[in-house]
Write a protein that holds these residues in place. Structure first.
Motif, PDB file in Angstrom:
ATOM      1  N   UNK A 218      -0.966   2.155   8.530  1.00  0.00           N
ATOM      2  CA  UNK A 218      -1.386   2.904   9.537  1.00  0.00           C
ATOM      3  C   UNK A 218      -1.464   4.332   9.214  1.00  0.00           C
ATOM      4  N   UNK A 219      -0.882   5.041   9.128  1.00  0.00           N
ATOM      5  CA  UNK A 219      -0.810   6.699   9.299  1.00  0.00           C
ATOM      6  C   UNK A 219      -0.655   7.159   8.047  1.00  0.00           C
ATOM      7  N   UNK A 220       0.363   5.505   7.234  1.00  0.00           N
ATOM      8  CA  UNK A 220       0.689   6.399   5.584  1.00  0.00           C
ATOM      9  C   UNK A 220      -0.641   6.635   4.315  1.00  0.00           C
ATOM     10  N   UNK A 221      -0.202   6.517   3.144  1.00  0.00           N
ATOM     11  CA  UNK A 221      -1.301   6.547   2.241  1.00  0.00           C
ATOM     12  C   UNK A 221      -1.770   5.324   1.966  1.00  0.00           C
TER      13      UNK A 221
ATOM     14  N   UNK B 299       0.642  -1.283  -0.031  1.00  0.00           N
ATOM     15  CA  UNK B 299       0.190   0.364   0.147  1.00  0.00           C
ATOM     16  C   UNK B 299       0.507   1.291   0.010  1.00  0.00           C
ATOM     17  N   UNK B 300       2.443   1.121   0.794  1.00  0.00           N
ATOM     18  CA  UNK B 300       2.773   2.608   1.211  1.00  0.00           C
ATOM     19  C   UNK B 300       3.438   2.451   0.197  1.00  0.00           C
ATOM     20  N   UNK B 301       4.005   1.909  -1.132  1.00  0.00           N
ATOM     21  CA  UNK B 301       4.662   2.183  -1.408  1.00  0.00           C
ATOM     22  C   UNK B 301       3.889   1.539  -3.123  1.00  0.00           C
ATOM     23  N   UNK B 302       3.737   1.051  -3.484  1.00  0.00           N
ATOM     24  CA  UNK B 302       2.849   1.093  -4.730  1.00  0.00           C
ATOM     25  C   UNK B 302       3.239   0.510  -5.583  1.00  0.00           C
ATOM     26  N   UNK B 303       5.187  -0.777  -4.851  1.00  0.00           N
ATOM     27  CA  UNK B 303       5.596  -0.855  -5.823  1.00  0.00           C
ATOM     28  C   UNK B 303       5.835  -2.189  -4.807  1.00  0.00           C
TER      29      UNK B 303
ATOM     30  N   UNK C 119      10.795  -9.639   4.417  1.00  0.00           N
ATOM     31  CA  UNK C 119      10.215 -10.127   5.733  1.00  0.00           C
ATOM     32  C   UNK C 119      10.418  -8.783   7.031  1.00  0.00           C
ATOM     33  N   UNK C 120      11.604  -8.177   6.799  1.00  0.00           N
ATOM     34  CA  UNK C 120      11.762  -6.779   7.759  1.00  0.00           C
ATOM     35  C   UNK C 120      10.799  -5.345   7.345  1.00  0.00           C
ATOM     36  N   UNK C 121      11.088  -5.359   5.894  1.00  0.00           N
ATOM     37  CA  UNK C 121      10.010  -4.292   5.086  1.00  0.00           C
ATOM     38  C   UNK C 121       9.066  -4.622   4.759  1.00  0.00           C
ATOM     39  N   UNK C 122       8.134  -5.894   4.799  1.00  0.00           N
ATOM     40  CA  UNK C 122       6.911  -5.691   5.335  1.00  0.00           C
ATOM     41  C   UNK C 122       6.517  -5.169   6.683  1.00  0.00           C
ATOM     42  N   UNK C 123       6.689  -5.918   7.224  1.00  0.00           N
ATOM     43  CA  UNK C 123       6.554  -5.734   8.910  1.00  0.00           C
ATOM     44  C   UNK C 123       6.389  -3.915   9.434  1.00  0.00           C
ATOM     45  N   UNK C 124       7.920  -3.229   8.846  1.00  0.00           N
ATOM     46  CA  UNK C 124       8.074  -1.688   8.837  1.00  0.00           C
ATOM     47  C   UNK C 124       6.681  -1.248   8.268  1.00  0.00           C
ATOM     48  N   UNK C 125       6.438  -1.583   6.688  1.00  0.00           N
ATOM     49  CA  UNK C 125       5.596  -0.976   5.931  1.00  0.00           C
ATOM     50  C   UNK C 125       3.794  -1.665   6.117  1.00  0.00           C
TER      51      UNK C 125
END
Length: 314
Positions: free
Chosen positions: A254-257, A234-238, A243-249
């Motif tokens: 929650x606050x992002x577009x 959702x937050x990158x459209x990419x 797994x580390x990136x997924x957790x952060x994204x």
């Protein structure tokens, strides 16, 4: 073979009775509802199938409920010989991102249910009732929406783009006074109409930071694996598979577009010709047709859908 993606709906697609026919028709789908009931220590399936609509609409119930129907539909399809890994991508709208990750084996079903219960409660608690609002801007492009957000925030409130769903359909979110001010000024920037939304909290804006903090703690306590299919986040459209990136994204989300329009455009640009919407309703399919007219959409929410999609993709 047609290149396709599985997509998963978000809040607003729920209805009483959703998933019941899948559970009755497929033991694999029924097992999903049973596992979620056990994980939550609650007969969520009873609420979904014969409960009170207002109770289902509570964010803490809606989020795990919609994920459950989506995964049940996917398990039914898998029983017919179509594995999630056959898709080029998975993507979900807001909470649907958890459905996508559960379907792709990145998060366990039980963890997804428990995390979405926490997410729903945290998002509801982040802003006192009545202090936040969301509005749909009909006929707006991102630049016009950004101009309206600047007007809304000009008196000190929060007003931000929450969802870019499709061409001409953008949702803004923030403090009530700021969103109402932005909505009242649509004519000044050439936007056709603003519609205040009947939501319980201002989702996907910076006011949700307390919920994001809560999710960082909750997500730190579960295992996240690399998905069997690349996730379009959702937050990158990419795409992301780490797994580390997924957790952060998931925390940022929650606050992002929710960049849904861009996500659909990205998948179409990678050659996706067919989107299969797994779960309740067909909201995403309708939005996607406005974004990329050439792509086809199928829904996967009823036994007949499972049979027809399996025949198409098998």
């Amino acid at each position: 073979m047609t290149k396709f993606a599985f997509i998963f709906p978000g809040q607003g697609s729920q209805f009483i009775g959703m998933g019941k026919e899948l559970a009755d028709a497929y033991p694999e789908a029924k097992a999903v509802f049973e596992e979620v009931d056990e994980a939550l220590g609650q007969k969520l399936s009873e609420l979904m199938w014969s409960g009170d609509e207002d109770t289902l609409k509570l964010t803490s119930n809606t989020q795990p409920a919609l994920m459950t129907v989506s995964v049940a539909a996917m398990r039914a399809l898998e029983a017919k010989g179509v594995a999630p890994a056959k898709a080029a991508f998975v993507a979900g709208h807001s909470l649907g991102e958890y459905s996508a990750l559960a379907a792709a084996g990145s998060i366990s079903l039980a963890d997804a249910a428990r995390i979405l219960r926490i997410r729903g409660n945290a998002m509801q608690a982040a802003v006192p009732a009545g202090q936040g609002a969301m509005a749909a801007l009909l006929g707006a492009d991102p630049e016009q929406a950004q101009s309206l957000c600047a007007i809304g925030a000009s008196e000190g409130g929060v007003c931000e783009i929450a969802n870019d769903n499709a061409p001409g359909q953008i949702v803004i979110s923030g403090s009530r006074e700021a969103v109402e001010l932005a909505a009242s000024k649509v004519g000044e920037v050439g936007v056709k109409k603003a519609m205040m939304l009947p939501v319980s909290a201002p989702f996907h804006c910076s006011l949700m930071q307390p919920a994001a903090d809560e999710m960082m703690k909750a997500l730190g306590g579960i295992e996240i694996k690399a998905p069997t299919v690349p996730l379009v986040a959702n937050v990158t459209a990419h795409i992301t598979t780490d797994p580390v990136s997924i957790r952060q994204q998931l925390v940022e989300q929650v606050t992002g577009q929710v960049r849904w329009r861009e996500s659909v455009e990205y998948m179409a640009a990678q050659g996706v010709e067919l989107f299969v919407e797994a779960g309740a309703g067909k909201v995403l399919s309708v939005m996607n047709r406005r974004t990329v007219k050439a792509v086809e959409g199928l829904t996967l929410g009823l036994p007949d859908d499972v049979e027809s999609v399996a025949e198409r993709l098998g």
